[in-house]
Design an enzyme around this catalytic site. Structure first.
Site, PDB file in Angstrom:
ATOM      1  N   GLU A 114       3.077  -0.368 -10.347  1.00 12.75           N
ATOM      2  CA  GLU A 114       2.130  -0.147 -11.451  1.00 12.75           C
ATOM      3  C   GLU A 114       2.447   1.147 -12.213  1.00 12.75           C
ATOM      4  O   GLU A 114       2.366   1.192 -13.437  1.00 12.75           O
ATOM      5  CB  GLU A 114       0.698  -0.134 -10.907  1.00 12.75           C
ATOM      6  CG  GLU A 114       0.259  -1.522 -10.445  1.00 12.75           C
ATOM      7  CD  GLU A 114      -1.015  -1.505  -9.619  1.00 12.75           C
ATOM      8  OE1 GLU A 114      -1.011  -0.857  -8.547  1.00 12.75           O
ATOM      9  OE2 GLU A 114      -2.000  -2.127 -10.034  1.00 12.75           O
ATOM     10  N   GLU A 134      -0.615  -6.643  -2.898  1.00 13.30           N
ATOM     11  CA  GLU A 134      -2.011  -6.375  -2.502  1.00 13.30           C
ATOM     12  C   GLU A 134      -2.707  -7.595  -1.915  1.00 13.30           C
ATOM     13  O   GLU A 134      -3.544  -7.473  -1.035  1.00 13.30           O
ATOM     14  CB  GLU A 134      -2.816  -5.856  -3.713  1.00 13.30           C
ATOM     15  CG  GLU A 134      -2.441  -4.456  -4.173  1.00 13.30           C
ATOM     16  CD  GLU A 134      -1.283  -4.422  -5.167  1.00 13.30           C
ATOM     17  OE1 GLU A 134      -0.617  -5.457  -5.360  1.00 13.30           O
ATOM     18  OE2 GLU A 134      -1.064  -3.336  -5.749  1.00 13.30           O
TER      19      GLU A 134
HETATM   20  N1  COA Z   1       0.956   3.136   2.797  1.00 16.38           N
HETATM   21  C1  COA Z   1       1.078   3.891   3.904  1.00 16.38           C
HETATM   22  N2  COA Z   1       2.205   3.962   4.633  1.00 16.38           N
HETATM   23  C2  COA Z   1       3.252   3.221   4.210  1.00 16.38           C
HETATM   24  C3  COA Z   1       3.193   2.408   3.062  1.00 16.38           C
HETATM   25  C4  COA Z   1       1.964   2.384   2.342  1.00 16.38           C
HETATM   26  N3  COA Z   1       1.821   1.680   1.219  1.00 16.38           N
HETATM   27  N4  COA Z   1       4.384   1.798   2.900  1.00 16.38           N
HETATM   28  C5  COA Z   1       5.171   2.230   3.911  1.00 16.38           C
HETATM   29  N5  COA Z   1       4.493   3.092   4.699  1.00 16.38           N
HETATM   30  C6  COA Z   1       4.989   3.787   5.883  1.00 16.38           C
HETATM   31  C7  COA Z   1       4.946   2.888   7.124  1.00 16.38           C
HETATM   32  O1  COA Z   1       3.677   2.888   7.714  1.00 16.38           O
HETATM   33  C8  COA Z   1       5.997   3.551   7.985  1.00 16.38           C
HETATM   34  O2  COA Z   1       5.442   4.726   8.557  1.00 16.38           O
HETATM   35  P1  COA Z   1       5.701   5.028  10.137  1.00 16.38           P
HETATM   36  O3  COA Z   1       7.190   5.196  10.240  1.00 16.38           O
HETATM   37  O4  COA Z   1       4.939   6.301  10.385  1.00 16.38           O
HETATM   38  O5  COA Z   1       5.202   3.833  10.892  1.00 16.38           O
HETATM   39  C9  COA Z   1       7.047   4.017   6.970  1.00 16.38           C
HETATM   40  O6  COA Z   1       6.359   4.093   5.723  1.00 16.38           O
HETATM   41  C10 COA Z   1       8.204   3.049   6.811  1.00 16.38           C
HETATM   42  O7  COA Z   1       7.675   1.762   6.605  1.00 16.38           O
HETATM   43  P2  COA Z   1       8.081   0.476   7.502  1.00 16.38           P
HETATM   44  O8  COA Z   1       7.052  -0.570   7.275  1.00 16.38           O
HETATM   45  O9  COA Z   1       8.342   0.870   8.913  1.00 16.38           O
HETATM   46  O10 COA Z   1       9.483   0.105   6.815  1.00 16.38           O
HETATM   47  P3  COA Z   1      10.121  -1.336   6.575  1.00 16.38           P
HETATM   48  O11 COA Z   1      11.478  -1.074   6.030  1.00 16.38           O
HETATM   49  O12 COA Z   1       9.985  -2.205   7.758  1.00 16.38           O
HETATM   50  O13 COA Z   1       9.217  -1.991   5.399  1.00 16.38           O
HETATM   51  C11 COA Z   1       7.974  -1.989   3.322  1.00 16.38           C
HETATM   52  C12 COA Z   1       9.113  -1.379   4.150  1.00 16.38           C
HETATM   53  C13 COA Z   1       7.849  -1.183   2.042  1.00 16.38           C
HETATM   54  C14 COA Z   1       8.294  -3.435   2.991  1.00 16.38           C
HETATM   55  C15 COA Z   1       6.659  -1.933   4.151  1.00 16.38           C
HETATM   56  O14 COA Z   1       6.461  -0.607   4.592  1.00 16.38           O
HETATM   57  C16 COA Z   1       5.436  -2.360   3.409  1.00 16.38           C
HETATM   58  O15 COA Z   1       5.192  -3.543   3.261  1.00 16.38           O
HETATM   59  N6  COA Z   1       4.637  -1.378   2.904  1.00 16.38           N
HETATM   60  C17 COA Z   1       3.375  -1.634   2.277  1.00 16.38           C
HETATM   61  C18 COA Z   1       3.566  -2.151   0.872  1.00 16.38           C
HETATM   62  C19 COA Z   1       2.237  -2.470   0.233  1.00 16.38           C
HETATM   63  O16 COA Z   1       1.508  -3.327   0.662  1.00 16.38           O
HETATM   64  N7  COA Z   1       1.944  -1.737  -0.860  1.00 16.38           N
HETATM   65  C20 COA Z   1       0.736  -1.942  -1.618  1.00 16.38           C
HETATM   66  C21 COA Z   1      -0.358  -1.112  -1.112  1.00 16.38           C
HETATM   67  S1  COA Z   1      -1.829  -1.395  -2.050  1.00 16.38           S
END
Ligand code: COA
Length: 261
Positions: A114, A134
């Site tokens: 966004e 989301e």
């Molecule tokens: N909020 C808080 N923490 C987040 C985050 C978010 N939106 N996106 C990633 N992180 C953190 C994870 O919790 C993790 O922290 P940790 O190592 O302390 O556990 C770190 O970033 C790495 O993320 P991880 O999920 O382990 O990496 P991945 O390579 O397996 O996956 C993503 C990467 C981006 C696909 C996945 O983290 C994800 O789906 N994030 C959320 C995306 C989302 O829904 N965004 C919209 C929010 S409204």
């Protein structure tokens, strides 16, 4: 919050603002958003800054969205300031007088996507992934995603992306017009974004600001009003020193040196 979570550097008329929380994929907590707001305002008011690049630290993420930890325990009342603050920030970027380039160096999800959409131009590296996930959390985009994605890529594609909540790769984002240009590596992206930023920094600032306003208006104004607005700001550009310089440089067969006045 420590200032280090957002970095700010200015060189050659370009401010680079970097979201610096790579261990959390540059997830946007409230303090990062409010620091970014302050730094964008600083860039807007600094005459030496003519163009802004927004990027994420590292090679994994531009920003993986709002910090999901801040959603826990909130209800419709307590979440409102967060979404209003995020929207206000995105709208501020969009309404700034200076061009803003998003250099998307990895995941641009949720709020990350966004914020990128509120920038004027999106450059991205081939490893970038875009999405509004989301729906998978039982919520919807709240930093302007439904409004801006549909305007940028069309309603049908926006609905598919927001209803499905899936990520798309950079080449697909390029194909649907979400990305302006794709680079093979993050390093090439950073160089490409800087090259564009330096080019725009040398353009006449008042004319750029007027063009930005008129282009932005096309999202919400009927055509006849937008055309009238364009006439008004076109005329306004004739009262600038830069117009005298641009025209005389062309006629004198020399390069123009704009003063942004
Ligand atoms: N909020 C808080 N923490 C987040 C985050 C978010 N939106 N996106 C990633 N992180 C953190 C994870 O919790 C993790 O922290 P940790 O190592 O302390 O556990 C770190 O970033 C790495 O993320 P991880 O999920 O382990 O990496 P991945 O390579 O397996 O996956 C993503 C990467 C981006 C696909 C996945 O983290 C994800 O789906 N994030 C959320 C995306 C989302 O829904 N965004 C919209 C929010 S409204």
């Amino acid at each position: 919050m420590s200032e280090q979570e957002v970095l700010y550097e200015v060189a050659d008329g370009v401010a680079v603002i970097t979201i610096n929380r790579p261990a959390k994929y540059n997830a946007l907590n409230s303090s990062i958003v409010s620091t970014m707001k302050r730094l964008f305002k600083k860039a807007e008011s600094d005459n030496a800054v003519r163009c802004i690049i927004l990027t994420g630290a590292g090679e994994k993420a531009f920003a993986a969205g709002a910090d999901i930890n801040e959603f826990q325990g909130r209800d419709s009342k307590t979440i409102r300031p967060l979404t209003e603050g995020g929207q206000e920030f995105c709208t501020y970027i969009e309404s700034m007088s200076k061009p803003v380039i998003a250099a998307v160096n990895g995941f641009a999800l949720g709020g990350g996507c966004e914020i990128a959409m509120s920038c004027d131009i999106r450059y991205a590296s081939a490893n970038a992934k875009f999405g509004q996930p989301e729906i998978n959390l039982g919520i919807i985009p709240g930093f302007g995603g439904t409004a801006r994605l549909s305007r940028l890529v069309g309603l049908g594609i926006a609905k598919e992306l927001i209803y499905g909540g899936e990520q798309i790769k950079c080449d697909e984002a390029l194909r649907i017009g979400l990305v302006n240009k794709m680079f093979e590596s993050v390093e090439e992206l950073r160089n490409g974004a800087m090259q564009l930023a330096r080019k725009l920094a040398a353009k006449p600032g008042v004319a750029l600001a007027l063009a930005k306003q008129s282009l932005n208006n096309s999202w919400e104004m009927p055509l006849n009003k937008n055309l009238k607005f364009e006439v008004d700001v076109f005329c306004k550009s004739f009262d600038t020193e830069d117009k005298d310089e641009g025209v005389s440089a062309f006629l004198g067969k020399r390069e123009a040196k704009f003063k942004h006045k």
